[in-house]
Design an enzyme around this catalytic site. Sequence first.
Site: not given
Length: 262
Positions: A204, A239
């Site tokens: 991210k 995840r």
Amino acid sequence: MGILNVTPDSFSDGGEWFEFGEAVEHGRALVAEGAAILDVGGESSRPGAAPVPIDEELRRVVPVIRALREVGAQLSVDTTKLTVAEAAVEAGATFVNDVTAFRYEPEIAGFVADRDCDCCLMHMLGEPRTMQDDPRYDDVVDDVRAFLEERAEFAVAEGVREERIMVDPGIGFGKTLDHNLELLRRLDEIVALGFPVMVGTSRKSFLGRLTGRDDPHDRIAATVATTVLALERGATVFRVHDVAPTKDALTVATATLRADGA
């Protein structure tokens, strides 16, 4: 949980696995690397993403799930839409991962209950198109915890068994860099809700800001660092795009923590 984005516009790997054959091959590769769950999504939830029509989302995810139903991992569908969840479960999914925590289409909760599926309820401020527009909280951890507690209560009231519920603080979903770090730092307060906690930090943008690595593919080491920190604070599902290095790191960290009695 291995990420399988069947999308042309996801922030990290948009377009890489958009074609059916490539998506199925990549799903099998993620399982071979050690993924226990495959999360198949046909609609990007990156900041600024536009909604995908139902017919297109169905076209993207259902054939892939059907082709992977014997792959040896639990299949999850990453969707906010009841119609897509229904078709995905019919095709072989047993897990519904809803980034709106059953707010976009609350009827999904009843469907999850009826089919006795696992589910994950995630915190997101607003919607993908607007979530990064100046996000603010009184106390990000307290606010996220209260939200997740309320959404879990809603799911249970709709018939979802408590043991089928996971929660996700939504790293990067309507959060600043400081918000993300505070959530990781105090993740044990989310764990204290009593539900398994899933964490999704993989590649991210806040990791890019911290490390100076603009290409999401170069953020694997940073992702691994966050998963180990999250494990130490009580998270149990991770995840990620890069399963093999994450699994290796978690294996070593788990062995070390277990020796301490964790």
